[in-house]
Each structure stands twice: as C-alpha cells, then as structure tokens.
Design a protein around this motif. Sequence first.
Motif, mmCIF file in Angstrom:
data_model
loop_
_atom_site.group_PDB
_atom_site.id
_atom_site.type_symbol
_atom_site.label_atom_id
_atom_site.label_comp_id
_atom_site.label_asym_id
_atom_site.label_seq_id
_atom_site.Cartn_x
_atom_site.Cartn_y
_atom_site.Cartn_z
ATOM 1 N N PRO A 95 4.512 -0.200 -5.733
ATOM 2 C CA PRO A 95 4.547 -0.445 -4.294
ATOM 3 C C PRO A 95 5.868 -0.555 -3.815
ATOM 4 O O PRO A 95 6.781 -0.983 -4.473
ATOM 5 N N ALA A 96 6.149 -0.281 -2.497
ATOM 6 C CA ALA A 96 7.352 -0.429 -2.007
ATOM 7 C C ALA A 96 8.106 -1.527 -1.816
ATOM 8 O O ALA A 96 9.432 -1.693 -1.765
ATOM 9 N N SER A 97 7.168 -2.771 -2.028
ATOM 10 C CA SER A 97 7.862 -4.060 -2.075
ATOM 11 C C SER A 97 8.610 -4.326 -3.353
ATOM 12 O O SER A 97 8.798 -5.639 -3.289
ATOM 13 N N ARG A 98 8.078 -3.717 -4.424
ATOM 14 C CA ARG A 98 8.478 -4.189 -5.681
ATOM 15 C C ARG A 98 9.566 -2.979 -6.452
ATOM 16 O O ARG A 98 9.618 -2.262 -5.814
ATOM 17 N N HIS A 99 9.710 -3.685 -7.572
ATOM 18 C CA HIS A 99 10.870 -2.782 -8.267
ATOM 19 C C HIS A 99 10.307 -2.412 -9.934
ATOM 20 O O HIS A 99 9.570 -3.171 -10.133
ATOM 21 N N ASP A 143 1.586 1.631 -11.236
ATOM 22 C CA ASP A 143 1.324 0.201 -11.219
ATOM 23 C C ASP A 143 0.055 -0.088 -11.051
ATOM 24 O O ASP A 143 -0.462 0.231 -9.917
ATOM 25 N N GLN A 144 -0.308 -1.209 -11.697
ATOM 26 C CA GLN A 144 -1.929 -1.516 -11.655
ATOM 27 C C GLN A 144 -2.334 -2.041 -10.146
ATOM 28 O O GLN A 144 -3.267 -1.788 -9.758
ATOM 29 N N SER A 145 -1.115 -2.858 -9.431
ATOM 30 C CA SER A 145 -1.668 -3.244 -8.232
ATOM 31 C C SER A 145 -1.912 -2.268 -7.060
ATOM 32 O O SER A 145 -2.791 -2.280 -6.217
ATOM 33 N N GLN A 173 0.683 -1.251 0.062
ATOM 34 C CA GLN A 173 0.060 -0.071 0.010
ATOM 35 C C GLN A 173 0.648 1.222 -0.107
ATOM 36 O O GLN A 173 0.342 2.436 0.012
ATOM 37 N N MET A 174 2.291 1.017 0.093
ATOM 38 C CA MET A 174 2.975 2.214 0.128
ATOM 39 C C MET A 174 3.348 2.495 -1.288
ATOM 40 O O MET A 174 4.197 1.670 -1.879
ATOM 41 N N ALA A 175 3.031 3.641 -1.913
ATOM 42 C CA ALA A 175 3.511 4.139 -3.235
ATOM 43 C C ALA A 175 4.940 4.814 -3.282
ATOM 44 O O ALA A 175 5.202 5.731 -2.735
ATOM 45 N N ASP A 180 -6.436 1.606 0.522
ATOM 46 C CA ASP A 180 -5.668 2.474 1.287
ATOM 47 C C ASP A 180 -4.287 2.882 0.596
ATOM 48 O O ASP A 180 -3.826 1.733 0.210
ATOM 49 N N ILE A 181 -3.559 3.978 0.358
ATOM 50 C CA ILE A 181 -2.603 4.421 -0.037
ATOM 51 C C ILE A 181 -1.587 5.236 0.884
ATOM 52 O O ILE A 181 -2.379 6.161 1.528
ATOM 53 N N TYR A 182 -0.422 5.066 0.918
ATOM 54 C CA TYR A 182 0.662 5.780 1.655
ATOM 55 C C TYR A 182 1.539 6.341 0.940
ATOM 56 O O TYR A 182 2.024 5.779 -0.083
ATOM 57 N N PHE A 183 2.181 7.555 1.117
ATOM 58 C CA PHE A 183 3.309 7.960 0.079
ATOM 59 C C PHE A 183 4.020 8.987 1.263
ATOM 60 O O PHE A 183 3.430 9.610 1.989
#
Length: 155
Positions: A62-66, A114-116, A42-44, A122-125
């Motif tokens: 997402p923060a978990s991806r590249h 990103d589509q996900s 959920q972290m942009a 909810d989104i956080y940034f």
Amino acid sequence: MTMITQLQSCLSQHKTRFDLLSHSTAMTTREAARRAGVPPQQMAKPVILDDFQGHWMMAVVPASRHVDLEKVHKLTHRHWRLVRERDFGKRFADCDIGAIPAVGNLFGLETLIDQSLTEQSDIYFESGRHDELVHMSGKQYMALMPEAKSGKLCE
C-alpha cells in the motif's frame, strides 16, 4: 487519457473492468493517492527489488507503507535490496520514471503482494504516467497476476 500499451493489452486479455482516474501530476505514489482522493491503503505501490544476482522482483505494498526486506527474505528465502529508479532503464522504458504499474507480470517479474492489498475491495495503481491511475476491484486486480504470491511485506 492514455495507458502504456502493455497494460492495455493485459487488461483486454483478462477482460478486466477498470476505469482511469486523472489527477494533477504527482511524483510519488502516496502523493498520487492524495491528489486523486484515493485511500492510501487501496493504492498499490510497486517496489523493485534485486537479489544481488541480477534477478528482479516486484513487491507491491500500500502507498501508506514501506517494504520490510527482512519479511521479504523470510517469504522468499533470498536476500533482497531496493533497485533505484534511475537503474530501471529499459525494462520500464514506456513508463514515466516512478509511475510503473503495479502488475509485475507485465514486465516479466516475479511478484509479491502485501496481504493487506488482497483484502481491499478496490485497488488503484499508476498507469505508467504521473497523472493517471487505473482503478478496479481487488478481485480483478488479483486475477491479473495469478502466479503472484501474497504475504506480510510491510513494516
């Protein structure tokens, strides 16, 4: 708590409901999510790209991806490279380096999301600081950037 002026203005103009979440200082988006207790999906995380001709774009993942540059190429039909944080310079002058808000139109940047992220409730940034996040609904986040395109950008 403070936010960069541009972001405050944008959120006010769009009548966006949001809250600010303070956390201990973190130097990466993934670490900020961990310290704030936010799910990394959920972290942009904004990634700044250059098309080798001086045109910059913000890819938000997402923060978990590249970012997968080949997937970005397929979506845009242009080749891209990562812009190093030290080269951001004046464009993000009132943000801490590495704490750029994931709202590309604030900075006059074309934006791909990103589509996900478009599927998150909810989104956080980052707010422009290393110790503060902006939190809002996924729907409100997408409404901030009506021209943004979405697609599969991640590895």
